[in-house]
Design an enzyme around this catalytic site. Structure first.
Site, mmCIF file in Angstrom:
data_model
loop_
_atom_site.group_PDB
_atom_site.id
_atom_site.type_symbol
_atom_site.label_atom_id
_atom_site.label_comp_id
_atom_site.label_asym_id
_atom_site.label_seq_id
_atom_site.Cartn_x
_atom_site.Cartn_y
_atom_site.Cartn_z
ATOM 1 N N ARG A 129 0.795 -1.202 0.033
ATOM 2 C CA ARG A 129 0.098 0.022 -0.054
ATOM 3 C C ARG A 129 1.078 1.288 0.022
ATOM 4 O O ARG A 129 1.345 1.721 0.994
ATOM 5 C CB ARG A 129 -1.047 -0.121 1.205
ATOM 6 C CG ARG A 129 -1.531 1.045 1.579
ATOM 7 C CD ARG A 129 -2.753 1.106 2.452
ATOM 8 N NE ARG A 129 -2.338 0.628 3.832
ATOM 9 C CZ ARG A 129 -1.764 1.091 4.832
ATOM 10 N NH1 ARG A 129 -1.678 2.531 4.503
ATOM 11 N NH2 ARG A 129 -1.537 0.894 5.833
ATOM 12 N N HIS B 258 -3.757 4.565 4.360
ATOM 13 C CA HIS B 258 -4.737 3.651 4.476
ATOM 14 C C HIS B 258 -5.942 4.264 3.737
ATOM 15 O O HIS B 258 -6.971 3.781 3.203
ATOM 16 C CB HIS B 258 -4.974 3.230 5.929
ATOM 17 C CG HIS B 258 -6.064 2.553 6.274
ATOM 18 N ND1 HIS B 258 -6.563 1.304 5.820
ATOM 19 C CD2 HIS B 258 -7.345 2.992 7.020
ATOM 20 C CE1 HIS B 258 -8.012 1.130 6.319
ATOM 21 N NE2 HIS B 258 -8.361 2.191 6.689
ATOM 22 N N TYR C 144 3.899 5.521 11.362
ATOM 23 C CA TYR C 144 4.152 4.173 11.887
ATOM 24 C C TYR C 144 4.987 3.355 10.679
ATOM 25 O O TYR C 144 5.413 2.306 10.919
ATOM 26 C CB TYR C 144 2.641 3.016 11.860
ATOM 27 C CG TYR C 144 1.883 3.497 10.693
ATOM 28 C CD1 TYR C 144 2.025 2.656 9.617
ATOM 29 C CD2 TYR C 144 0.819 4.356 10.633
ATOM 30 C CE1 TYR C 144 1.022 2.691 8.593
ATOM 31 C CE2 TYR C 144 -0.040 4.441 9.787
ATOM 32 C CZ TYR C 144 0.070 3.553 8.481
ATOM 33 O OH TYR C 144 -1.005 3.644 7.436
#
Lengths: 332, 345
Positions: free
Chosen positions: B246, B250, B259
């Site tokens: 990805r 998100h 993160y």
């Protein structure tokens, strides 16, 4: 409605079996499945004899997984079939709550009618027959809080047969809860052949003028017995069978209270947040002018249904508690 | 466990490709069409003309490769919110998808000739449903398949396992496609599972499981084509793990800087599925800059027309809240409907 035809005296589980048989015979889209429904014919024998008659493609056993049973049924319904899924006990529905809340109740809404769920989920519920833990739960209020589903709870063999056939014909998902205590505990004359009874209607089971006893499923029988006892003392109680909890037939309840002025709501789930609270609230909203006493609930205690059979009858509302509540509303 | 690949990182074929030149061109066009939508959708989102949007940049091949094997009127697609690229390739009109990500109910219902269920938000709930769809198709004698998509995080859910078990027990014609994109929002795959390959989980259900390079369109397409053929032939489900990444956040509300390292994302960008497929076509002498420019213009025109079409749809009306809850308005919905039309409560 029911045409002139022969009747036979059968119990409630036999009535359910007849309805399933007739639905399978009438509509090739109907399929029946769940844990043990095939070869064994269901733990209560509701589907007894149906797999040999209709084959394993239409009546089949599934792996033991409630979320998948409901999810699988949702998919089958979307793809053009009319599934009737059995969950062995209503207290076993909890693993499937995500499927129920996230999809079963809202698939029509979340696809704007492109995909619909003409599905019936049958499950036995309620106490009175000394079952182990979780087997006697009455989770109907949880189901009633799901938009997009219907919830039906019959109280007699004749009603069970006609309502189940109507539920299978219905274009929306229907929970059909059957009181375990009534499966073999009541027998009645049931018409032969195919007939349906309308969903969304409450009915007057016994006419009276002193107070209205409002109940459904296994509690209708208890209220009828209470009414018989009261009648011997000259107190004529009206007994209303709610029958369909969602959509609720509020006008019939209001009409009864308009006549009697008093209402006792009886259900065997725990009291707080139970469906009887909904009934009491609706009467407060729509029948206050007729009420001569507060609506009183007789329900299970706010505790898990007791798996210790020696005292379970203290949990489940009985004739004594119903009559005590009647005295309260009459003395107000 | 083998990772199935057909193309090098630069697109050079490693071996003979099981597709005709015109098929490869069609596949590249589908990839570019998806990428174009994704890029332009993010712009619309920043302009306030879309709601929360989950971008799929980097995952085009994993979705397009599967969708290219499906027929929208015959087969079924049950996507999670990440699968707009699969939806585009499967035949969902772009205007509907724009409306859908605009949170307009006019975009929620697929046209009758497209068997796509509205994007699923709850994780993995669609797996048992897809098994049920597939089984129902089989019971009705249709040689049709269902394809369900989830991410690597979805394999932690009970419904993933229950759905695979049902599909395998009933030999349901189902493709379970897991886009292993490395992250369940901020939780990396290593913290989701001990097993190294998601495809290994297929062994627990007695069905084939394959791991494919999810940034290699040819590989995903070939694997999915085989799985569809098996399913149509009554040989049951397949679990496909597509290894991908990805690249984008998100959702349009997410900040992946909290993160993960940007180095990781940069490394994956060098394996971009579209650059890779273009490299393949150039290598085979099938593509050039002129063709690319013409395609770009065509896609932009298509997108603008779709936006115009979506803009022409009037906003949902208040009473639509209580419509489509039941087949017919029930008493409580009827009362709300009357109120929302300006009547009394």
């Amino acid at each position: 409605m029911i045409a002139e035809r022969g009747t036979r005296v059968i119990n409630l589980v036999q009535a359910v079996n007849e309805a399933l048989d007739l639905a399978l015979e009438r509509d090739p889209r109907v399929v029946l499945f769940g844990e043990d429904v095939g070869r064994m014919g269901g733990v209560f024998r509701a589907s007894d004899g149906l797999q040999p008659k209709y084959g394993e493609r239409r009546v089949f056993d599934t792996p033991l997984a409630e979320s998948a049973i409901v999810g699988f049924a949702i998919g089958m319904a979307m793809a053009g079939l009319r599934p009737v899924a059995e969950i062995q006990f209503a207290g076993f529905l909890y693993p499937a709550l995500d499927q129920i809340l996230s999809h079963l109740g809202r698939m029509r809404h979340r696809t704007r009618g492109r995909f619909t769920i003409p599905l019936v989920i049958r499950a036995p519920y309620g106490g009175g027959v000394k079952t182990p833990e979780q087997h006697a739960d009455s989770p109907e209020a949880i189901l009633c809080h799901v938009p997009g589903v219907k919830v039906v709870i019959p109280s007699s063999p004749e009603r069970a047969k006609g309502l189940l056939l109507a539920a299978i014909e219905d274009p929306d998902p229907v929970f059909f809860l059957e009181a375990i205590k009534l499966y073999r505990g009541v027998k009645a004359e049931v018409p032969e052949g195919y007939y349906t009874l309308p969903l969304g209607k409450a009915r007057v089971v016994r006419e009276g003028s002193a107070a209205s006893l409002i109940a459904y499923g296994g509690m209708v029988e208890v209220c009828q017995k209470a009414a018989e006892v009261a009648a011997r003392e000259g107190v004529e109680l009206e007994v209303i069978d709610v029958e369909t909890l969602v959509p609720l037939d509020t006008p019939t309840l209001v009409e009864s209270v308009a006549k009697t002025g008093r209402a006792v709501v009886v259900y065997e789930a725990m009291r707080t947040g139970g469906f009887g609270a909904e009934i009491a609230a609706r009467l407060a909203e729509e029948a206050l002018d007729y009420l001569q006493a507060p609506v009183v609930r007789v329900a299970g205690w706010d505790a898990p249904y007791p798996p210790f059979s020696a005292v379970e009858h203290y949990y489940r509302p009985d004739v004594k508690r119903v009559l005590e509540a009647v005295r309260r509303v009459l003395s107000h | 466990m083998e990772i199935i690949r057909y193309l090098e990182d630069d697109g050079t074929p490693q071996r003979d490709l099981p597709f005709l030149p015109e098929e490869l061109l069609l596949g590249y066009r589908a990839l570019r069409r998806a990428r174009h939508f994704d890029e332009r959708a993010l712009v619309l989102q920043r302009q306030g003309r879309l709601g929360v949007y989950p971008p799929f940049r980097g995952q085009e091949a994993a979705q397009v490769g599967v969708a290219l094997c499906l027929e929208p009127a015959r087969d079924w697609l049950l996507p999670s919110y990440r699968e707009t690229a699969a939806a585009i390739t499967f035949g969902m009109p772009l205007s509907k998808l724009i409306l859908s990500w605009r949170a307009d109910p006019a975009g929620w219902g697929a046209p009758p000739e497209v068997n796509m269920v509205q994007f699923y938000i709850p994780i993995a709930t669609q797996v048992p449903q897809a098994a049920g769809v597939a089984h129902a198709l089989r019971l009705q004698g249709k040689e049709a398949v269902a394809a369900v998509f989830i991410g690597d995080g979805g394999t932690s859910e009970g419904d993933f396992h229950e759905g695979l078990n049902f599909a395998s027990v009933f030999d349901a014609p189902l493709l379970v496609v897991v886009q292993n994109n490395g992250w369940a929002i901020s939780v990396p795959t290593q913290k989701q599972m001990k097993v190294q390959r998601i495809a290994l989980k297929a062994q627990g259900y007695g069905i084939p499981g394959v791991t494919v390079d999810g940034n290699d369109l040819v590989a995903v397409w070939a694997v999915a084509r085989e799985a569809v053929a098996r399913a149509r032939a009554g040989e049951g489900p397949t679990l496909i793990e597509a290894l991908t990444y990805r690249v984008a956040p998100h959702t349009s509300s997410d900040d992946p800087g909290r993160y993960r390292s940007e180095d990781e994302a940069e490394a994956w960008k060098k394996r971009d599925p579209i650059d890779r497929m273009r490299g393949c076509l150039v290598h085979l002498g099938l593509w050039d800059d002129e063709k690319e420019k013409a395609l770009e213009e065509e896609l932009e025109a298509e997108f603008l027309a779709a936006v115009e079409e979506a803009d022409r749809v009037s906003e949902p009306r208040p009473w639509e809240i209580v419509e489509q809850v039941y087949a017919e308005l029930q008493p409580d919905q009827r009362a709300a409907w009357n109120y929302l039309h300006g009547g009394e409560a």
